[in-house]
Write an enzyme that holds these catalytic residues in place. Structure first.
Site, PDB file in Angstrom:
ATOM      1  N   HIS A 124      18.910   0.828  -1.342  1.00 23.92           N
ATOM      2  CA  HIS A 124      17.489   1.130  -1.172  1.00 23.92           C
ATOM      3  C   HIS A 124      16.728  -0.138  -0.755  1.00 23.92           C
ATOM      4  O   HIS A 124      15.921  -0.112   0.180  1.00 23.92           O
ATOM      5  CB  HIS A 124      16.905   1.691  -2.471  1.00 23.92           C
ATOM      6  CG  HIS A 124      15.423   1.894  -2.400  1.00 23.92           C
ATOM      7  ND1 HIS A 124      14.845   2.922  -1.682  1.00 23.92           N
ATOM      8  CD2 HIS A 124      14.394   1.170  -2.914  1.00 23.92           C
ATOM      9  CE1 HIS A 124      13.531   2.840  -1.764  1.00 23.92           C
ATOM     10  NE2 HIS A 124      13.229   1.780  -2.519  1.00 23.92           N
ATOM     11  N   CYS A 128       0.820  -1.213   0.000  1.00 22.66           N
ATOM     12  CA  CYS A 128       0.000   0.000   0.000  1.00 22.66           C
ATOM     13  C   CYS A 128       0.854   1.263   0.000  1.00 22.66           C
ATOM     14  O   CYS A 128       0.359   2.346  -0.308  1.00 22.66           O
ATOM     15  CB  CYS A 128      -0.968  -0.007   1.177  1.00 22.66           C
ATOM     16  SG  CYS A 128      -0.178  -0.258   2.743  1.00 22.66           S
TER      17      CYS A 128
END
Lengths: 246, 370
Positions: free
Chosen positions: B101, B53
């Site tokens: 990342h 989400c």
């Protein structure tokens, strides 16, 4: 940590065994030996209780208590005076009585530590300080549960010790000194605390404070108990236990 | 022969507003189909898709630097989203930066709630899905596996995941501080609103077996009870039967306290040896503050919970720099291992055979076994 405690425990056991062989009896002949035996008893119990409740913080406290007791006893040479080799009169039942009594003091020592942890956890919950060091404390419910069990176990052990000892005291009422009465008083106090706890009359913080105070009193009574001891009358055989003189 | 490229392209909560993330979100079926489509793109050797989400990210290995742009273009086309618009929000990293990342994402450092653990499972699921679809190869396999090790290391050796940071989870943590295990604890939800529901779910997820919902709207109580696998009670009974519960979570809209001192004291008389924990999430408060003075009773209100959550959040934030430093070291090491694989030169299309022929992926259906 558990391994370190177990190693220390094994080494202390070896030391006590060595002393036992030297004096030819259970090493409870002077204050030094009693304190060492008490520390060993507390660790014995932790090795059982700590695993059951997975309470590592209890391990830190127990190890600290044992280390403190051991170091203090080593630092005071006066506590390790000349051996009273005839202390138990060669009677294994008297030795058993003494060992049980000291072991029960180890149980009560662990109970006092558990109670201190309970008080800390209680404070942390009431004051809403749950981070940092407090986050390592066991739950208040578990600490109370451990405390009740330790109290019951200690009362049974000291009760059994007194029962064994009373066989001799009944035959020789002159041997019933203030020191022995003090030990009996300690047992009565702990048994009363247990009764009140089980009836719901002594709970939570008051129960924990009582256990701490009782242990302090029990420790204070150790001095008179030790100095007031005198060798029991020689007992012919252990079989006499079953048929005390009329 | 040019060196291959390890890249990540996508959009995350850091730069992309919720309204945009809604448009970019991929459903489960769409995700599988699009994954196949990406794997069939020319120049894309390996690909994995992380779709939560808070982020849609594509981790891939391209035969040349343009592969990331092709993935982005394909994604925008599928979502009917203007590429120029996507450029405003997009995350696009390559090489060591992309590795770092992914490390930060898996360790929870890049999450909205720093240190949350759910993302680690989501990254694992994304990798497992890519493996099942046979779209991973030597580079992605190496990167993901090492990333999982590093993320675990960071969680274990720092305080980044210590302490709960949501009110519902803090409530559960408090109950653990009082009762140790929650498997035998009886929990009562007084009020069936959103807060009660969230807290009920948090308790359920931590192994509470006896959960009861009491509300003035019995229908709503029954509805929530069904969802949570709990029992429902009329509100008045919940108040009367207070002594039967170990944890009482209050979140009603009542204008006055619904648990006065007398009620709590009466409950404690019936269970003096067992602690009673009140979690008061209501405003105005549902539990009389004087209840906290009772022996063996513990009371925490919304401010207390928020303060604990905030403190935990602060502690986590304080660990971020340390975690980033640890992860930077790991990223360097991992990049040293991965870079030679990219630059050593690769066959024209080194993808596993199932990826090359493409019919199974071209129509969007998963590969056998995937």
């Amino acid at each position: 940590m558990y391994v370190l405690i177990a190693v220390g425990y094994a080494l202390q056991l070896a030391g006590l065994s060595q002393r036992g062989r030297e004096v030819g009896s259970c090493p409870l002949g002077n204050t030094f030996e009693i304190v060492q035996f008490t520390a060993w008893s507390a660790i014995s119990l932790y090795l059982v209780v700590g695993v059951t409740f997975r309470s590592s913080i209890l391990g830190y406290f127990t190890a600290s208590l044992a280390a403190a007791l051991t170091l203090v006893s080593l630092a005071l040479p006066a506590w390790d005076g000349p051996q009273r080799r005839s202390l138990f009169g060669g009677n294994p039942w008297i030795e058993f009585h003494a060992a049980l009594a000291v072991f029960s003091y180890g149980v009560f020592g662990l109970l006092a530590l558990t109670s201190l942890l309970f008080l800390l956890r209680h404070y942390s919950l009431k004051s809403k300080r749950l981070g940092g060091w407090f986050s390592f404390l066991p739950s208040i419910f578990d600490l109370d549960h451990i405390g009740v069990r330790l109290l019951g176990f200690g009362v049974i052990l000291l009760g059994a010790s007194l029962a064994v000892g009373s066989v001799y005291w009944l035959r020789d009422t002159a041997a019933v000194t203030t020191a022995k009465l003090l030990t009996a008083a300690v047992w009565v106090a702990y048994a009363t605390a247990l009764g009140l706890r089980l009836r719901g009359r002594l709970l939570a913080k008051r129960f924990a404070w009582t256990c701490v105070a009782l242990f302090a009193a029990a420790l204070a009574s150790l001095g008179p108990v030790d100095s007031g001891r005198r060798p029991p009358p020689p007992v012919r055989t252990t079989a006499d236990l079953g048929s005390p003189p009329q | 022969m040019s060196a291959a490229v390890f890249f990540v392209v996508g959009a995350t909560h850091h730069t992309t507003p919720l309204a945009v993330r809604e448009k970019l979100a991929l459903g489960a079926e769409a995700e599988a189909a699009f994954h196949a489509e990406l794997a069939a793109l020319p120049g894309v050797r390996e690909i994995a898709l992380l779709n939560t989400c808070n982020r849609v990210e594509f981790y891939g290995v391209g035969a040349e630097p343009g592969a990331a742009a092709r993935v982005q273009a394909a994604f925008c086309a599928r979502q009917q989203f203007a590429t120029a618009e996507f450029d405003k929000f997009r995350l696009n990293l390559s090489g060591r930066d992309a590795v770092q990342h992914l490390l930060a994402v898996a360790a929870g450092l890049d999450s909205q709630i720093v240190g949350e653990t759910e993302i680690f499972g989501q990254v694992k699921e994304a990798y497992a899905a890519a493996q099942a679809r046979r779209s991973t190869g030597p580079v992605l396999n190496r990167v993901f596996q090492k990333v999982f090790q590093a993320a675990k290391h960071v969680r274990t050796h720092t305080q980044i995941a210590v302490g709960q940071v949501s009110v519902a989870n803090v409530a559960v943590e408090l109950a653990l501080n009082v009762f140790g295990s929650l498997s035998a604890a009886r929990v009562l939800l007084l009020g069936a609103g959103e807060m009660g529901e969230k807290t009920g779910r948090a308790f359920k997820s931590r192994g509470v077996s006896t959960l009861t919902v009491a509300s003035r709207r019995l229908g709503r109580a029954m509805e929530l009870a069904t969802q949570l696998g709990a029992a429902a009670l009329p509100f008045e009974q919940g108040e009367v039967r207070l002594a039967e519960f170990d944890v009482v979570v209050c979140s009603t809209a009542a204008p006055i306290a619904v648990v006065p001192v007398a009620a709590a004291a009466a409950a404690m008389k019936k269970r003096p040896a067992r602690p009673l924990l009140f979690i008061d999430l209501a405003l105005p408060r549902d539990v009389d503050p004087a209840v906290a003075e009772l022996e063996n009773v513990f009371l925490f209100d919304l401010d207390d919970l928020a303060a604990i959550a905030e403190k935990n959040r602060g502690a986590r934030e304080a660990e971020v720099a340390r975690c980033r430093s640890l992860l930077a070291q790991r990223a360097d090491l991992l990049w040293q291992q991965v870079e030679p694989r990219l630059s050593s030169g690769a066959p024209a299309d080194p993808r596993p055979p199932l990826l090359r022929s493409g019919p199974g992926f071209a129509d969007g259906s998963p590969r056998p076994g995937g």
